[in-house]
Design a protein around this motif. Structure first.
Motif, PDB file in Angstrom:
ATOM      1  N   ASN A 425       0.814  -1.209   0.000  1.00 50.70           N
ATOM      2  CA  ASN A 425       0.000   0.000   0.000  1.00 50.70           C
ATOM      3  C   ASN A 425       0.851   1.263   0.000  1.00 50.70           C
ATOM      4  N   PRO A 426       0.301   2.372  -0.502  1.00 48.97           N
ATOM      5  CA  PRO A 426       0.989   3.648  -0.310  1.00 48.97           C
ATOM      6  C   PRO A 426       0.825   4.088   1.143  1.00 48.97           C
ATOM      7  N   ASN A 427       1.678   5.023   1.571  1.00 49.67           N
ATOM      8  CA  ASN A 427       1.558   5.582   2.915  1.00 49.67           C
ATOM      9  C   ASN A 427       1.437   4.468   3.959  1.00 49.67           C
ATOM     10  N   THR A 428       2.414   3.564   3.955  1.00 44.41           N
ATOM     11  CA  THR A 428       2.312   2.354   4.767  1.00 44.41           C
ATOM     12  C   THR A 428       2.275   2.617   6.265  1.00 44.41           C
ATOM     13  N   SER A 433      -0.681   1.562  11.264  1.00 48.28           N
ATOM     14  CA  SER A 433      -1.458   2.137  12.360  1.00 48.28           C
ATOM     15  C   SER A 433      -2.872   1.577  12.371  1.00 48.28           C
ATOM     16  N   ALA A 434      -3.459   1.443  11.177  1.00 43.16           N
ATOM     17  CA  ALA A 434      -4.824   0.923  11.087  1.00 43.16           C
ATOM     18  C   ALA A 434      -4.891  -0.527  11.548  1.00 43.16           C
ATOM     19  N   LEU A 435      -3.974  -1.358  11.073  1.00 43.49           N
ATOM     20  CA  LEU A 435      -4.003  -2.778  11.450  1.00 43.49           C
ATOM     21  C   LEU A 435      -3.850  -2.956  12.959  1.00 43.49           C
ATOM     22  N   GLY A 436      -3.143  -2.054  13.592  1.00 48.77           N
ATOM     23  CA  GLY A 436      -2.969  -2.123  15.040  1.00 48.77           C
ATOM     24  C   GLY A 436      -4.234  -1.823  15.820  1.00 48.77           C
ATOM     25  N   LYS A 437      -5.229  -1.243  15.159  1.00 44.93           N
ATOM     26  CA  LYS A 437      -6.477  -0.885  15.835  1.00 44.93           C
ATOM     27  C   LYS A 437      -7.575  -1.942  15.684  1.00 44.93           C
ATOM     28  N   LEU A 438      -7.300  -2.978  14.875  1.00 45.70           N
ATOM     29  CA  LEU A 438      -8.319  -4.009  14.651  1.00 45.70           C
ATOM     30  C   LEU A 438      -8.572  -4.841  15.908  1.00 45.70           C
ATOM     31  N   ASP A 439      -9.809  -5.303  16.051  1.00 46.72           N
ATOM     32  CA  ASP A 439     -10.125  -6.268  17.109  1.00 46.72           C
ATOM     33  C   ASP A 439      -9.502  -7.620  16.793  1.00 46.72           C
ATOM     34  N   PHE A 440      -9.401  -7.930  15.500  1.00 42.00           N
ATOM     35  CA  PHE A 440      -8.670  -9.129  15.100  1.00 42.00           C
ATOM     36  C   PHE A 440      -8.165  -8.994  13.670  1.00 42.00           C
ATOM     37  N   LEU A 441      -6.961  -9.546  13.447  1.00 38.86           N
ATOM     38  CA  LEU A 441      -6.378  -9.633  12.121  1.00 38.86           C
ATOM     39  C   LEU A 441      -5.946 -11.077  11.899  1.00 38.86           C
ATOM     40  N   VAL A 442      -6.502 -11.689  10.852  1.00 33.93           N
ATOM     41  CA  VAL A 442      -6.163 -13.072  10.504  1.00 33.93           C
ATOM     42  C   VAL A 442      -5.479 -13.070   9.146  1.00 33.93           C
ATOM     43  N   VAL A 443      -4.347 -13.736   9.048  1.00 38.22           N
ATOM     44  CA  VAL A 443      -3.613 -13.828   7.787  1.00 38.22           C
ATOM     45  C   VAL A 443      -3.489 -15.296   7.380  1.00 38.22           C
ATOM     46  N   ILE A 444      -3.944 -15.600   6.173  1.00 36.27           N
ATOM     47  CA  ILE A 444      -3.760 -16.932   5.580  1.00 36.27           C
ATOM     48  C   ILE A 444      -2.626 -16.813   4.575  1.00 36.27           C
ATOM     49  N   ASP A 445      -1.500 -17.462   4.846  1.00 37.62           N
ATOM     50  CA  ASP A 445      -0.332 -17.298   3.973  1.00 37.62           C
ATOM     51  C   ASP A 445       0.604 -18.483   4.138  1.00 37.62           C
ATOM     52  N   THR A 446       1.674 -18.454   3.356  1.00 37.24           N
ATOM     53  CA  THR A 446       2.636 -19.564   3.366  1.00 37.24           C
ATOM     54  C   THR A 446       3.948 -19.198   4.033  1.00 37.24           C
ATOM     55  N   LEU A 447       4.230 -17.891   4.118  1.00 37.21           N
ATOM     56  CA  LEU A 447       5.454 -17.396   4.724  1.00 37.21           C
ATOM     57  C   LEU A 447       5.136 -16.267   5.692  1.00 37.21           C
ATOM     58  N   MET A 448       6.053 -15.978   6.584  1.00 37.06           N
ATOM     59  CA  MET A 448       5.857 -14.921   7.567  1.00 37.06           C
ATOM     60  C   MET A 448       6.107 -13.563   6.902  1.00 37.06           C
ATOM     61  N   SER A 449       5.070 -12.994   6.348  1.00 41.13           N
ATOM     62  CA  SER A 449       5.168 -11.685   5.709  1.00 41.13           C
ATOM     63  C   SER A 449       5.154 -10.587   6.765  1.00 41.13           C
ATOM     64  N   GLU A 450       5.408  -9.365   6.334  1.00 44.84           N
ATOM     65  CA  GLU A 450       5.366  -8.227   7.250  1.00 44.84           C
ATOM     66  C   GLU A 450       3.952  -8.007   7.790  1.00 44.84           C
ATOM     67  N   THR A 451       2.947  -8.362   6.999  1.00 44.56           N
ATOM     68  CA  THR A 451       1.563  -8.266   7.468  1.00 44.56           C
ATOM     69  C   THR A 451       1.260  -9.382   8.458  1.00 44.56           C
ATOM     70  N   GLU A 676      11.008  -4.302   2.765  1.00 40.01           N
ATOM     71  CA  GLU A 676      10.095  -4.092   3.881  1.00 40.01           C
ATOM     72  C   GLU A 676      10.690  -3.137   4.903  1.00 40.01           C
ATOM     73  N   GLY A 677       9.889  -2.808   5.920  1.00 38.56           N
ATOM     74  CA  GLY A 677      10.364  -2.053   7.072  1.00 38.56           C
ATOM     75  C   GLY A 677      10.952  -0.706   6.704  1.00 38.56           C
ATOM     76  N   LYS A 678      12.127  -0.423   7.247  1.00 33.55           N
ATOM     77  CA  LYS A 678      12.777   0.865   7.007  1.00 33.55           C
ATOM     78  C   LYS A 678      13.247   1.015   5.569  1.00 33.55           C
ATOM     79  N   GLN A 679      13.234  -0.080   4.811  1.00 34.85           N
ATOM     80  CA  GLN A 679      13.647  -0.025   3.410  1.00 34.85           C
ATOM     81  C   GLN A 679      12.461   0.003   2.449  1.00 34.85           C
ATOM     82  N   SER A 680      11.261   0.125   2.982  1.00 39.30           N
ATOM     83  CA  SER A 680      10.056   0.135   2.152  1.00 39.30           C
ATOM     84  C   SER A 680       9.763   1.546   1.650  1.00 39.30           C
ATOM     85  N   ILE A 681       9.848   1.740   0.351  1.00 39.38           N
ATOM     86  CA  ILE A 681       9.648   3.067  -0.225  1.00 39.38           C
ATOM     87  C   ILE A 681       8.204   3.529  -0.103  1.00 39.38           C
ATOM     88  N   ASN A 682       7.279   2.586   0.094  1.00 39.02           N
ATOM     89  CA  ASN A 682       5.875   2.994   0.209  1.00 39.02           C
ATOM     90  C   ASN A 682       5.555   3.695   1.528  1.00 39.02           C
TER      91      ASN A 682
END
Length: 724
Positions: A425-428, A433-451, A676-682
């Motif tokens: 996303n832009p303006n990551t 900040s938004a994801l930190g405010k959720l009552d729950f966040l569920v991720v279905i994935d194969t690797l440990m992404s930043e999300t 990702e992280g500090k190297q993420s241009i978004n």
């Protein structure tokens, strides 16, 4: 397949020391077929990949990403068991416990705040079956209107423009095999040589046949070096550049008047508008010399056949839809469409960027590219699903806007499937900040992404090696990808996870599938009569014919490799539409404080947010984040090549290693977005959205670049002055 045959193949596999798996690359929209070689003759199993020579799309080619594409799927870093966050740490849990926790969360949130308090975030890399199922899951199981996907950041502007101009959006109007028949090709905002390398031979044949290649890009790239003419446009000024070309095409009468009169609506208005264009003004605002604009217009205008291809460089803008409309204006006014070697195409980025946007992941869409606000479409889908039309939610908001809804506390829970919005996303910083405010966040994935790292619950899903399903490549060719490997650990097929969650919510009767093919059979019914009609496509046909082009309304229909051959388009009157597009400018302009324009993009070694490719050491050791800048601009700032500099926008700042390039415009800097992280241009990019497609302005924002040494000297001077 019978149990006996399955058992036989399993015994055969165990007896062999070598095994060959036919599969296809999971990355870009070429979806190149390949063989995965598994050698179990040594203590440690070894793998390698070779291209499949019989593939009609790749013609037996693979790029570096494809060669190492098995690395992430077979990595020891694969997620193998559900993980529940307990006191800021992930703890392995059983599927039963994970599902119990999730069902309680969904039920609690929806009871307190309503059905629309839950949301779903999908991906342009999902199979057609999963994309379709995810749309159904959100609207039938969760009963929420909030679903969108990362393809919003890829194809949405081109999709919007194609729908407006043609009445239909299929990535390429022609098969790849017809590229070589074009006398002139325009590649606008696309670096094919790095992003879709196996597509390049098609363009090499154009030049071998005496054709011309025009590249429009602010940077010199491997693609522009191959071109006959490179228009080094200012970022965001592509629509104005096209207006200059239209001016020449109209003044020198390269218009196909009979085609426009018979098949195009709005031609007279566009002709009148083009005559008012001032080429000197176009030169001034685009940074492209008038002589080059004239040359480009003549090359394309005089050509008997020609194709125009756009990609993210011109689409990822807050005016992306209109910019693409203007490129389509070029195509239609010269009559270069509906015949061999002539057409338009958007070079899809993600693996299933085409199919992913056809079957219901977009918030305003139902399967078959139907509008969710169209009553006839709603009734058709309701009948297929076995639900009441009134129970299907309406339109929600686009991908980035969902995070704004989270901050407004309208969305309280989110399920993410196969996507990494924290990086894409832009303006990551806002997204985190938004994801930190959720009552729950569920991720279905194969690797440990930043999300996934921010999730409350992670469910281990499936990769391309373990799941069967169809993909639709950039041509609109539906192809079948077969499962070749077993799931690792306790991981489960993504589509089964969605069905199991639906069962927890009491909706099992709507999700009682036993195979991916069974989901596809329902998809065929759902798309029947729609714009993207898959009704005549079956797994058997795909296998036998090496892919089938949609639209394909019946099993006796041959499919549609080339669109609009009869001159009829998909609007009610059968005509295509052109429209005047005024000069457009970036939403954020440079000034004294932020004097440079930042543009972003991809490089050869990595794919999208890099989760799958950064895990591969062979790719990582030949790539790293960088800030590309012109040496003249760098010298004015005091930068040193290969040293670090600070880049700042109005949304954030970061440090990156500098890479000098005389091929980039002096007023522009470029940074790839795979890290990702500090190297993420978004962190820095602009979230201004196209009002039609909701595409963010990734490709142009105002920035300031400074040398770290200069900052240190300024800071010390300030301290000294204060001590006085």
């Amino acid at each position: 397949m019978s149990d006996f045959l399955k058992g036989f193949r399993e015994r055969e596999y165990q007896q062999n020391s070598e095994y060959l798996h036919e599969t296809q690359c999971p990355f870009c929209s070429m979806q190149c077929k390949m063989n995965l070689h598994e050698d179990r003759s040594m203590q440690k199993t070894r793998y390698k990949v070779t291209p499949l020579k019989s593939d009609p799309v790749s013609e037996g080619r693979l790029c570096p990403k494809g060669i190492f594409s098995f690395k992430h799927a077979l990595s020891s870093a694969r997620l193998r068991t559900p993980m529940l966050k307990v006191e800021d740490s992930f703890v392995p849990v059983s599927w039963e416990k994970a599902y119990h926790w999730l069902s309680q969360k969904i039920t609690s949130v929806q009871e307190k705040y309503g059905k629309n308090a839950t949301s779903v975030y999908g991906s342009g890399a999902l199979t057609n079956e999963k994309a379709y199922l995810l749309g159904k899951f959100s609207r039938v199981a969760l009963e929420t209107k909030y679903i969108d996907y990362n393809g919003r950041f890829c194809m949405s502007s081109a999709a919007g423009a194609s729908n407006q101009a043609f009445g239909v959006d299929r990535g390429l109007t022609n098969p790849l095999s017809e590229i070589e028949d074009a006398e002139c090709i325009i590649l606008a905002g696309t670096n094919v040589a790095e992003c879709q390398p196996t597509m390049m031979p098609y363009f090499r044949r154009v030049k071998a046949n005496g054709g011309k290649i025009i590249v429009i890009d602010p940077r010199v790239t491997p693609t522009s070096k191959f071109a006959d003419l490179h228009l080094k446009v200012k970022p965001g000024m592509d629509a104005a550049l096209v207006n200059g070309m239209l001016k020449v095409i109209v003044d020198e009468d390269f218009i196909d008047h009979s085609f426009v009169e018979k098949y195009v609506e709005g031609g007279a208005n566009l002709l009148a508008f083009a005559r008012t264009i001032d080429l000197n003004e176009v030169e001034r605002i685009t940074g492209v010399a008038k002589d080059q604009i004239i040359e480009a217009a003549r090359l394309y205008g005089k050509a008997t056949t020609g194709m125009v291809f756009t990609a993210r460089g011109v689409e990822q803008h807050a005016g992306g839809v209109n910019t693409v409309r203007n490129f389509i204006n070029l195509v239609l006014m010269t009559g270069k469409i509906g015949k061999q070697g002539s057409g338009y195409g958007t070079i899809t980025g993600q693996g299933n960027g085409q199919g992913g946007r056809e079957h219901g992941q977009k918030t305003d869409q139902l399967a078959g590219y139907r509008s969710i606000e169209d009553m006839e479409a709603r009734n058709h889908i309701a009948k297929v699903w076995g639900v009441k039309e009134s129970s299907i939610p309406g339109k929600g908001v686009s991908a980035y806007e969902m995070f704004e809804k989270i901050l407004e506390q309208e969305i309280r829970g989110m399920i993410v499937l196969g996507s990494n919005p924290v990086v894409s996303n832009p303006n990551t910083n806002l997204v985190k900040s938004a994801l930190g405010k959720l009552d729950f966040l569920v991720v279905i994935d194969t690797l440990m992404s930043e999300t996934a790292e921010l999730a409350d619950l992670i469910l281990p899903g499936s990769t391309y090696l373990e799941e069967e399903g169809t993909m639709t490549n950039l041509e609109g060719r539906v192809i079948l990808r077969k499962a070749t490997k077993k799931l690792p650990g306790e991981a489960r097929l993504d589509w089964k996870i969605l069905c199991e969650i639906s069962e927890l919510l009491g909706k099992e009767r709507f999700f009682s599938y036993t195979s991916s093919e069974e989901i596809f059979e329902e998809l065929r019914q759902a798309t029947k009569g729609g714009i993207a009609d898959y009704a005549g496509i079956t797994y058997k046909r795909i296998d036998e014919e090496k892919g089938v082009f949609w639209p394909c309304p019946s099993e006796s229909h041959p499919g549609t490799p080339r669109m609009f051959v009869d001159g009829r388009f998909h609007h009610e009157n059968g005509k295509a539409r052109v429209t005047p597009i005024a000069h457009q400018y970036p939403k954020e302009r440079i000034d004294e404080e932020f004097p440079l324009t930042l543009t972003t993009g991809r490089i050869l070694q990595h794919y999208q947010t890099g989760v799958q490719t950064r895990i591969t050491s062979e790719l990582n050791k030949i790539s790293e984040p960088f800030l590309e800048i012109h040496p003249t601009t760098a010298s004015q700032i005091g930068l040193v090549d290969k040293e670090k500099a600070r880049i700042c926008s109005r949304r954030g700042e970061m440090t990156l290693k500098v890479k000098f390039s005389s091929g980039i415009r002096e007023d522009t800097v470029f940074v790839p977005f795979h890290w990702e992280g500090k190297q993420s241009i978004n962190q820095l990019t602009l979230p201004a959205l196209d009002p039609q497609s909701k595409m963010p302005e990734f490709k142009a924002c105002a920035v300031r670049v400074t040398a770290l040494e200069t900052e240190a000297v300024d800071s010390m001077t300030e301290v000294v002055n204060m001590s006085k």
